[in-house]
Design a protein around this motif. Structure first.
Motif, short mmCIF file in Angstrom:
data_model
loop_
_atom_site.label_atom_id
_atom_site.label_comp_id
_atom_site.label_asym_id
_atom_site.label_seq_id
_atom_site.Cartn_x
_atom_site.Cartn_y
_atom_site.Cartn_z
N GLY A 64 0.85 -1.19 0.00
CA GLY A 64 0.00 0.00 0.00
C GLY A 64 0.89 1.24 0.00
N CYS A 65 0.54 2.21 -0.86
CA CYS A 65 1.40 3.39 -1.05
C CYS A 65 1.52 4.22 0.22
CB CYS A 65 0.87 4.24 -2.19
SG CYS A 65 0.81 3.34 -3.75
N PHE A 66 0.47 4.31 0.97
CA PHE A 66 0.52 5.10 2.20
C PHE A 66 1.33 4.38 3.28
CE2 PHE A 66 -1.24 5.90 6.46
CZ PHE A 66 -0.86 7.23 6.61
N GLN A 69 4.86 3.96 2.22
CA GLN A 69 5.47 5.22 1.77
C GLN A 69 6.17 5.07 0.41
OE1 GLN A 69 5.49 8.63 3.73
NE2 GLN A 69 3.60 7.44 3.75
N HIS A 70 5.38 4.78 -0.58
CA HIS A 70 5.85 4.66 -1.96
C HIS A 70 6.57 5.95 -2.35
CE1 HIS A 70 4.64 3.83 -6.42
NE2 HIS A 70 5.92 3.68 -6.21
N PRO A 71 7.90 5.85 -2.64
CA PRO A 71 8.67 7.09 -2.92
C PRO A 71 8.10 7.85 -4.12
CG PRO A 71 10.14 5.21 -2.63
CD PRO A 71 8.75 4.65 -2.71
N GLY A 72 7.87 9.13 -3.93
CA GLY A 72 7.41 9.99 -5.00
C GLY A 72 5.96 9.80 -5.40
N CYS A 73 5.23 9.00 -4.66
CA CYS A 73 3.84 8.69 -5.02
C CYS A 73 2.88 9.69 -4.37
CB CYS A 73 3.49 7.28 -4.58
SG CYS A 73 1.77 6.84 -4.86
N ARG A 74 1.86 10.08 -5.11
CA ARG A 74 0.92 11.05 -4.55
C ARG A 74 0.06 10.47 -3.44
NH1 ARG A 74 -4.20 11.05 -7.92
NH2 ARG A 74 -3.95 9.23 -9.28
N TYR A 75 0.02 9.14 -3.34
CA TYR A 75 -0.75 8.52 -2.26
C TYR A 75 0.06 8.35 -0.98
CZ TYR A 75 -3.87 7.51 -6.10
OH TYR A 75 -4.69 7.63 -7.18
N ALA A 76 1.36 8.60 -1.08
CA ALA A 76 2.22 8.44 0.09
C ALA A 76 2.23 9.74 0.89
CB ALA A 76 3.63 8.04 -0.34
N ILE A 114 5.15 -4.70 -5.85
CA ILE A 114 4.16 -4.05 -6.70
C ILE A 114 3.34 -3.11 -5.82
CG2 ILE A 114 2.49 -5.98 -6.54
CD1 ILE A 114 1.71 -5.15 -9.45
N TRP A 115 3.26 -1.86 -6.26
CA TRP A 115 2.57 -0.85 -5.47
C TRP A 115 1.09 -0.84 -5.80
CZ3 TRP A 115 5.07 1.24 -1.49
CH2 TRP A 115 6.47 1.18 -1.50
N GLU A 116 0.34 -0.44 -4.80
CA GLU A 116 -1.11 -0.34 -4.91
C GLU A 116 -1.54 0.51 -6.12
OE1 GLU A 116 -2.49 1.72 -1.47
OE2 GLU A 116 -3.97 0.18 -1.06
N CYS A 117 -0.72 1.52 -6.45
CA CYS A 117 -1.09 2.46 -7.50
C CYS A 117 -0.61 2.01 -8.88
CB CYS A 117 -0.49 3.84 -7.21
SG CYS A 117 1.31 3.87 -7.32
N ALA A 118 -0.04 0.80 -8.96
CA ALA A 118 0.59 0.36 -10.22
C ALA A 118 -0.38 0.46 -11.39
CB ALA A 118 1.09 -1.06 -10.07
ZN ZN Z 1 2.06 4.57 -5.18
#
Ligand code: ZN
Length: 144
Positions: A64-66, A69-76, A114-118
């Protein structure tokens, strides 16, 4: 008030982060269609990888991106309330992920996330990497 909203956020994120999120399902469907068989949520490996391919020695985490903390992701995002609490909590998650990854790599596993936002193309790429027999291992080894 802060506590309540934090708890609500937790509940929301837990729902989003529940097993069988969309990118995971998509990935599983693609791999299955290609004839690859895998195991789910193996509890005997560090970090309980979401998908495990014993024959390829590949372990895949669906993050999960949050929470991760997916780097550079708007969901993080970082919550604006209880800043110190969330900073410590999220930092802990990221550190734990790194440790689990290291343990698995020491055991000879190739680890993919694999990120949630993929997006669909990202899932395609990951699928290709998973089914490659050797490239991923030798590439990662030389990164060290
Ligand atoms: Zn993400």
């Amino acid at each position: 008030m802060d506590k309540l909203s934090a708890e609500r956020r937790s509940a929301n994120m837990r729902q989003i982060r529940s097993k069988n999120t969309t990118p995971e399902l998509l990935l599983r469907r693609m791999l299955y269609r290609l004839g690859y068989r895998f195991r789910l949520h193996r509890k005997d490996l560090p970090g309980k990888p979401d998908l495990v391919f014993p024959s390829r020695r590949k372990a895949i985490f669906v993050h999960g991106c949050f929470w991760h903390q997916h780097p550079g992701c708007r969901y993080a995002t970082r919550p604006a309330t209880n800043v110190a609490f969330w900073a410590a909590k999220l930092r802990g998650n990221v550190d734990r992920d790194a440790r689990k990854r290291e343990s698995l790599e020491h055991m000879g596993w190739v680890v993919e996330v694999i990120w949630e936002c993929a997006s669909d193309p990202e899932i395609d790429d990951l699928t290709r990497r998973i089914v490659q027999r050797k490239a991923a291992t030798s590439k990662r080894r030389s990164d060290y």
